[in-house]
Design an enzyme around this catalytic site. Structure first.
Site, PDB file in Angstrom:
ATOM      1  N   THR A  20      -0.339  37.507   2.403  1.00 49.09           N
ATOM      2  CA  THR A  20      -1.060  38.431   1.525  1.00 49.09           C
ATOM      3  C   THR A  20      -2.158  39.166   2.279  1.00 49.09           C
ATOM      4  O   THR A  20      -2.244  40.403   2.255  1.00 49.09           O
ATOM      5  CB  THR A  20      -1.645  37.667   0.336  1.00 49.09           C
ATOM      6  OG1 THR A  20      -0.570  37.178  -0.477  1.00 49.09           O
ATOM      7  CG2 THR A  20      -2.532  38.564  -0.514  1.00 49.09           C
ATOM      8  N   TRP A  69       7.882  27.302   6.159  1.00 49.60           N
ATOM      9  CA  TRP A  69       7.679  26.727   7.491  1.00 49.60           C
ATOM     10  C   TRP A  69       8.542  25.482   7.648  1.00 49.60           C
ATOM     11  O   TRP A  69       8.426  24.536   6.861  1.00 49.60           O
ATOM     12  CB  TRP A  69       6.212  26.365   7.707  1.00 49.60           C
ATOM     13  CG  TRP A  69       5.394  27.523   8.154  1.00 49.60           C
ATOM     14  CD1 TRP A  69       4.686  28.384   7.370  1.00 49.60           C
ATOM     15  CD2 TRP A  69       5.227  27.981   9.495  1.00 49.60           C
ATOM     16  NE1 TRP A  69       4.084  29.354   8.131  1.00 49.60           N
ATOM     17  CE2 TRP A  69       4.388  29.134   9.449  1.00 49.60           C
ATOM     18  CE3 TRP A  69       5.687  27.545  10.725  1.00 49.60           C
ATOM     19  CZ2 TRP A  69       4.019  29.830  10.597  1.00 49.60           C
ATOM     20  CZ3 TRP A  69       5.314  28.239  11.872  1.00 49.60           C
ATOM     21  CH2 TRP A  69       4.496  29.363  11.796  1.00 49.60           C
ATOM     22  N   GLY A  94       2.630  33.734   0.614  1.00 52.70           N
ATOM     23  CA  GLY A  94       2.724  33.100  -0.691  1.00 52.70           C
ATOM     24  C   GLY A  94       3.031  34.074  -1.806  1.00 52.70           C
ATOM     25  O   GLY A  94       3.665  33.704  -2.806  1.00 52.70           O
ATOM     26  N   VAL A 228       2.820  33.043  17.562  1.00 55.48           N
ATOM     27  CA  VAL A 228       1.660  33.243  18.426  1.00 55.48           C
ATOM     28  C   VAL A 228       1.223  31.873  18.939  1.00 55.48           C
ATOM     29  O   VAL A 228       0.906  30.982  18.151  1.00 55.48           O
ATOM     30  CB  VAL A 228       0.516  33.943  17.675  1.00 55.48           C
ATOM     31  CG1 VAL A 228      -0.723  34.020  18.559  1.00 55.48           C
ATOM     32  CG2 VAL A 228       0.952  35.339  17.245  1.00 55.48           C
ATOM     33  N   HIS A 486      -2.443  26.017  -3.097  1.00 51.33           N
ATOM     34  CA  HIS A 486      -3.732  26.715  -3.170  1.00 51.33           C
ATOM     35  C   HIS A 486      -4.722  26.127  -2.171  1.00 51.33           C
ATOM     36  O   HIS A 486      -5.822  25.731  -2.526  1.00 51.33           O
ATOM     37  CB  HIS A 486      -4.292  26.614  -4.586  1.00 51.33           C
ATOM     38  CG  HIS A 486      -3.298  26.948  -5.646  1.00 51.33           C
ATOM     39  ND1 HIS A 486      -3.376  26.478  -6.936  1.00 51.33           N
ATOM     40  CD2 HIS A 486      -2.177  27.719  -5.607  1.00 51.33           C
ATOM     41  CE1 HIS A 486      -2.361  26.935  -7.639  1.00 51.33           C
ATOM     42  NE2 HIS A 486      -1.612  27.694  -6.855  1.00 51.33           N
ATOM     43  N   ALA A 518      -7.413  32.486   3.145  1.00 48.39           N
ATOM     44  CA  ALA A 518      -8.051  31.510   2.254  1.00 48.39           C
ATOM     45  C   ALA A 518      -8.840  30.451   3.004  1.00 48.39           C
ATOM     46  O   ALA A 518      -9.679  29.768   2.404  1.00 48.39           O
ATOM     47  CB  ALA A 518      -6.995  30.826   1.371  1.00 48.39           C
ATOM     48  N   THR A 529      -4.806  31.014  -5.579  1.00 44.05           N
ATOM     49  CA  THR A 529      -5.583  31.660  -4.533  1.00 44.05           C
ATOM     50  C   THR A 529      -5.068  33.026  -4.098  1.00 44.05           C
ATOM     51  O   THR A 529      -5.741  33.715  -3.320  1.00 44.05           O
ATOM     52  CB  THR A 529      -5.660  30.737  -3.298  1.00 44.05           C
ATOM     53  OG1 THR A 529      -4.341  30.274  -2.977  1.00 44.05           O
ATOM     54  CG2 THR A 529      -6.561  29.549  -3.566  1.00 44.05           C
ATOM     55  N   ASN A 530      -3.905  33.470  -4.571  1.00 45.79           N
ATOM     56  CA  ASN A 530      -3.348  34.716  -4.043  1.00 45.79           C
ATOM     57  C   ASN A 530      -4.247  35.921  -4.303  1.00 45.79           C
ATOM     58  O   ASN A 530      -4.530  36.708  -3.388  1.00 45.79           O
ATOM     59  CB  ASN A 530      -1.957  34.971  -4.646  1.00 45.79           C
ATOM     60  CG  ASN A 530      -1.313  36.211  -4.061  1.00 45.79           C
ATOM     61  OD1 ASN A 530      -1.187  36.347  -2.846  1.00 45.79           O
ATOM     62  ND2 ASN A 530      -0.917  37.131  -4.926  1.00 45.79           N
TER      63      ASN A 530
END
Length: 549
Positions: A20, A69, A94, A228, A486, A518, A529-530
């Site tokens: 996000t 993941w 998310g 990365v 979250h 976040a 939390t988005n």
């Protein structure tokens, strides 16, 4: 699969993580044609309109291995074995795989941030960014935006399916009124769930911010399937990243590196780069302060006349925000979502549920580094604070009172806790054998009550049995509470030496490096939390642009 773009050897901004926050930063920063932006995503990239159907669907069913993941496990509670944990690895993060709830939290969540040292992040300062990001289809006025990229809509109470309506009526009988706007003035009540979707399709940060027009900008590169490995540091400054693409290492230099890899992977990347407690660049708070909302799902068997209409696709209809009243806890600390279906298959249509959660938790965990793999090692420490355990057990008792209401009993019965994950997952698979077993299981729910209880017992223990023994209830809650998606707090924003980033989201002790996701939240918000992460990214983009000017 989209063709791989050519990576630049140098860029003004490299954003690590296409969730996000990363999607929003890439869109906003590349509005300035004078700067170049590289967005790196570890998972797949899907342009708007090209997403797999399970991502596009307004019923959440995208939390599948292809979009998560691999191999990520967490310790929920000290002494428990590590268990798999779902974290998105796909463009949009998310917002592409989770439930699409569009919640902000309460104003004093953000005033608490400011009081804890995040100056400039109080409610008055963040509200303009909540308004900027949203296009609210139902609510207007000074609290809401009407022309932002992310659509927000709700199912009106008159369209709620039978079980949802019955729970609403039962809650009203216990002093919780029906209210219109969960993102409006804070109050306990029954609310329509605000959602980032249309009646049929998800609206993710990727589809809303990385539109075809944005992707056509010559100064923006979106690169997927890239990991990365570390941040490059020279003379006290982050100068770029080392990445791996198709097994080959590559270096990209950058004027500024922005970590938006999420609460678990951003601290892991800092630690791998020598930034953290006792490392080359000492930052005591990296990985500390991990927070989450502990949740316990409670299922019911729906009566045939109470099924959700096929015309209503999304899973979420209404919800309850209420106050536990437990000592030393704030108001509005509890949250309950009501489900009139839990799947699109025959069995899922017959099973409803209540999702019981503590939305202002006090337990703290940590993220460290697995020395062998370099992956995050996650310890949630769920319910370690007695207030969290007591409130979640209290949520079970409150849910039982709602389910005992005569109007609710006319829509549902046989309440149980669905803890047999392997059985539930097997019945939900799309293969022919699982579909047959699913239909048989759904038909068994029409058996006489005693046989029905025996059938559902395979999925988990009954609510009635646990309510008869308070000690057994507490032990069950401790053992079966699950962490939601979250997660926050592992790169805390603040003004003290233990904070990882300052209020401008710059990593302390280094130039050219920020964290925007976040993980920077100083404390948990009473919301999924988005949308708060989207707000953080919008505000961060303005901070970065302002510094450049």
């Amino acid at each position: 699969m989209r063709p791989d773009p050519v990576l630049p050897s140098r860029t003004d901004y490299v954003i690590v993580g296409g969730g996000t926050a990363g999607c929003i930063l890439a869109s906003r920063l590349s509005e300035d044609p004078r700067v170049t932006v590289l967005l790196i995503e570890a998972g797949e990239d899907h342009a708007p309109g090209e997403e797999p159907e399970e991502i596009r669907d307004s019923f959440p069913r995208a939390a599948t291995p292809a979009h998560l993941w691999p191999g990520l496990v967490v310790e929920r509670r000290a002494g428990q074995p590590p268990r798999p944990f779902e974290q998105a690895r796909v463009i949009g993060g998310g917002s592409s795989v989770m439930g699409m709830l569009a919640m902000r939290g309460l104003p004093d969540d953000y005033d608490q941030w400011a009081a804890e040292g995040a100056q400039g992040w109080g409610w008055a300062e963040v509200l303009p960014y909540f308004r900027k990001l949203e296009r609210d289809e139902d609510c207007d006025g000074p609290l809401h935006g009407r022309d932002g990229p992310l659509s927000v809509r709700r199912q009106p109470p008159e369209s709620w399916p039978p079980f949802c309506r019955a729970i609403s009526d039962a809650a009203q009988g216990r002093g919780l009124p029906v209210a219109e706007d969960l993102n409006g003035p804070p109050a306990d009540g029954v609310y329509p769930v605000p959602m980032n979707n249309t009646p049929r399709h998800r609206v993710s940060a990727a589809s809303a911010y990385l539109t075809a027009e944005v992707r056509a900008r010559r100064n923006l590169v979106v690169a997927a399937r890239i990991s990365v490995s570390s941040i490059l540091i020279r003379d006290g400054r982050a100068t770029g990243v080392e990445l791996v693409r198709d097994g080959a290492a590559q270096i990209v230099e950058a004027g500024e590196v922005i970590l938006s890899a999420g609460t678990l992977h951003s601290p892991a990347l800092l630690l791998r780069s020598g930034i953290g407690p006792g490392l080359r660049i000492a930052a005591a708070g990296v990985g500390a302060g991990l927070q989450n909302h502990p949740l316990l799902p409670l299922s019911v068997v729906l009566r045939r006349h109470a099924l959700q209409s096929d015309a209503i696709r999304p899973a979420f209809q209404n919800c309850l925000r209420y106050s536990s009243g437990h000592p030393d806890t704030p108001g509005g600390d509890m949250f309950m979502t009501v489900l009139n279906k839990t799947g699109l298959h025959p069995l899922g249509r017959r099973i409803g549920g209540l999702m019981l959660a503590v939305y202002k938790s006090f337990s703290r965990g940590e993220v460290t580094l697995d020395p062998a793999s370099g992956a995050p090692r996650v310890r949630f420490n769920l319910l370690a604070d007695e207030r969290d355990e007591a409130r979640l057990a209290g949520a079970v008792r409150f849910a039982a009172a709602l389910l005992a209401d005569p109007a609710v009993r006319r829509t549902a019965d046989t309440a149980f806790f669905p803890v047999n994950g392997p059985l539930i997952q097997r019945l939900a698979r799309p293969d022919p054998a699982s579909r047959v077993a699913n239909r048989i299981a759904a038909a068994a729910l029409d058996a006489p009550a005693m046989l029905r209880r025996i059938a559902v017992r395979r999925a988990g223990p009954s609510l009635d049995r646990l309510l008869r023994d308070e000690e057994a209830l507490r032990a069950f809650v401790r053992d079966q509470a699950v962490p939601t998606g979250h997660v926050c707090g592992t790169c805390r924003m603040g003004s003290d030496d233990a904070s990882v980033v300052d209020p401008r989201l710059r990593v302390r002790g280094l130039d050219g490096l920020r964290v925007v996701d976040a993980s920077v939240m100083p404390s948990m918000v009473r919301a999924n939390t988005n949308i708060p992460v989207a707000m953080i990214a919008e505000k961060a983009a303005d901070i970065i642009k302002g510094e450049r000017r």
